[in-house]
Scaffold this active site. Structure first.
Site, PDB file in Angstrom:
ATOM      1  N   ARG A 179      57.030  58.717   1.066  1.00  0.00           N
ATOM      2  CA  ARG A 179      57.249  58.059  -0.222  1.00  0.00           C
ATOM      3  C   ARG A 179      56.290  58.613  -1.274  1.00  0.00           C
ATOM      4  O   ARG A 179      56.640  58.767  -2.445  1.00  0.00           O
ATOM      5  CB  ARG A 179      57.048  56.548  -0.073  1.00  0.00           C
ATOM      6  CG  ARG A 179      58.057  55.891   0.847  1.00  0.00           C
ATOM      7  CD  ARG A 179      57.778  54.404   1.012  1.00  0.00           C
ATOM      8  NE  ARG A 179      58.627  53.852   2.055  1.00  0.00           N
ATOM      9  CZ  ARG A 179      58.203  53.215   3.132  1.00  0.00           C
ATOM     10  NH1 ARG A 179      56.918  53.017   3.325  1.00  0.00           N
ATOM     11  NH2 ARG A 179      59.048  52.753   4.026  1.00  0.00           N
ATOM     12  N   ASP A 217      72.269  49.788  -2.128  1.00  0.00           N
ATOM     13  CA  ASP A 217      72.258  49.344  -0.736  1.00  0.00           C
ATOM     14  C   ASP A 217      73.500  48.509  -0.491  1.00  0.00           C
ATOM     15  O   ASP A 217      74.044  47.890  -1.419  1.00  0.00           O
ATOM     16  CB  ASP A 217      71.002  48.523  -0.428  1.00  0.00           C
ATOM     17  CG  ASP A 217      70.655  48.532   1.059  1.00  0.00           C
ATOM     18  OD1 ASP A 217      69.710  49.250   1.441  1.00  0.00           O
ATOM     19  OD2 ASP A 217      71.333  47.836   1.835  1.00  0.00           O
ATOM     20  N   ASP A 264      67.911  57.908   2.977  1.00  0.00           N
ATOM     21  CA  ASP A 264      67.157  57.414   4.132  1.00  0.00           C
ATOM     22  C   ASP A 264      67.969  56.304   4.794  1.00  0.00           C
ATOM     23  O   ASP A 264      67.599  55.129   4.751  1.00  0.00           O
ATOM     24  CB  ASP A 264      65.784  56.899   3.685  1.00  0.00           C
ATOM     25  CG  ASP A 264      64.946  56.406   4.852  1.00  0.00           C
ATOM     26  OD1 ASP A 264      65.155  56.894   5.980  1.00  0.00           O
ATOM     27  OD2 ASP A 264      64.086  55.521   4.642  1.00  0.00           O
ATOM     28  N   CYS A 304      66.230  58.742  11.277  1.00  0.00           N
ATOM     29  CA  CYS A 304      65.242  58.070  12.117  1.00  0.00           C
ATOM     30  C   CYS A 304      65.704  57.929  13.563  1.00  0.00           C
ATOM     31  O   CYS A 304      65.120  57.165  14.334  1.00  0.00           O
ATOM     32  CB  CYS A 304      64.906  56.692  11.537  1.00  0.00           C
ATOM     33  SG  CYS A 304      66.325  55.595  11.407  1.00  0.00           S
TER      34      CYS A 304
END
Length: 360
Positions: A179, A217, A264, A304
């Site tokens: 970040r 989102d 992400d 991830c």
């Protein structure tokens, strides 16, 4: 605890045995003279805390204190959020020793001048079922704060963390320094963050001097938390709710362009069985993001999932660039912050891939 021997009857190590798990033995060490008593686990905690204090320095009030096998404590995750520790225990053997480990954590942190008010357990994961363990979440003992909500400061940004209801243990600590890299690049740019969650990448971009930041989102509650975090830090963000695949397509139809896009997403694959479908998903959203960037634009993209190897992720990005009809160059390749150390002998500990790219 059992001893493990090779085909030639040579001693390989000792570890926790589980009758239920597919991982029959989780190794603790390879010293035949070791006593795996409370003192052993106290030493493991001591080494883990000393390491974090060294590598995280002023950032260790919000960091991962125990990272499973990388700290010699298999199946255990402990994150620190200021005055609260959050633990996940996903190994039967570790669950049997957790009292000694928790006691050592609180006591040793206290000796270092760090006061811990409570330990919250997030033991609702499916892996516990595979270990023959019950699934639950709650305070470990009667000694704890009234609220499961606390505040942390990361990269000079204040966040509210809900250790009871937040994803994973409450916050994604592993992207801390990624970040910071986004903030360094974002000055004067129009930025799109496609899976904002609590707004952490967006807030870093805004603090870094971005011209505008659009946080997107699929989760309404995530956007609400991102809005609260923006207000708390007196930073301006715009918001859009929707599925990342659909919104990227819609933005292209709207002739929207950005200088900097951040991808992400949550893990698209949590097993080898779904790897190929997940790879297709990663390729699609990366290609769509590249289409929204001009020549000279920047893309920060991450995965991830440890089921997506680094080499495969890089190959996928090349294919996505071909799909989008652009050329890319790699600015930087990063992973998790050093409080999530990698054990080179265990590939699963190198799970996070974070690539900074430029369209050329």
């Amino acid at each position: 605890i059992v001893d493990v021997f090779g085909q030639k009857d040579n001693y390989l190590g000792s570890g926790f045995y589980s009758v239920f798990s597919k991982i029959r033995v989780r190794l603790l060490g390879n010293n035949a003279n070791e006593k795996y008593d409370d003192a052993f686990f106290e030493r493991k905690v001591k080494y883990a805390l000393q390491y974090r204090k060294t590598v995280m320095q002023e950032d260790w009030k919000a960091c991962r204190l125990i990272h499973g096998e990388s700290d010699g404590l298999p199946g255990l995750t402990v994150d620190r959020y200021n005055n609260i520790l959050v633990a996940q225990v996903e190994s039967y053997g570790t669950d049997m020793r957790k009292d000694a480990i928790y006691h050592a954590l609180v006591e040793q942190l206290g000796q270092m001048g760090e006061k811990i008010d409570g330990i919250y357990e997030r033991n609702e994961g499916e892996l516990r079922k595979k270990e023959g363990l019950s699934q639950y979440k709650g305070w470990y003992s009667d000694k704890h704060p009234e609220s499961t909500i606390t505040e942390i400061i990361e990269n000079e940004i204040v966040y509210e963390v809900d250790v009871e209801n937040g994803q994973k243990t409450g916050f994604f600590l592993d992207q801390k320094y990624n970040r910071r890299q986004v903030a360094r690049l974002a000055k004067g740019m129009t930025v799109l963050d496609c899976c904002t969650h609590t707004g952490s990448f967006d807030l870093n971009a805004a603090r870094g001097g971005a011209k505008s930041v659009l946080a997107m989102d699929i989760s309404e509650s995530a956007l609400d938390m991102a809005k609260k975090n923006a207000e708390r830090n007196h930073l301006h963000l715009s918001f859009r709710q929707g599925d990342v695949f659909e919104v990227l397509t819609d933005l292209k139809k709207e002739h929207a362009f950005f200088d900097f896009i951040i991808l992400d997403p949550p893990a698209f694959t949590k097993s080898r069985k779904t790897f190929h479908n997940a790879r297709k998903g990663y390729r699609e959203i990366n290609a769509d993001a590249m289409r929204l960037l001009p020549r000279g634009g920047y893309l920060a993209t991450a995965s991830c999932s440890h089921f997506m190897p680094k080499e495969e992720f890089e190959k996928m990005l090349v294919e996505a660039a071909n799909d989008a009809g652009v050329s890319i160059r790699l600015i930087e390749q990063r992973g998790a912050a050093p409080d999530h150390p990698v054990n080179p002998a265990i590939s699963e500990t190198e799970y996070l891939k974070f690539f900074l790219l430029q369209i050329i």
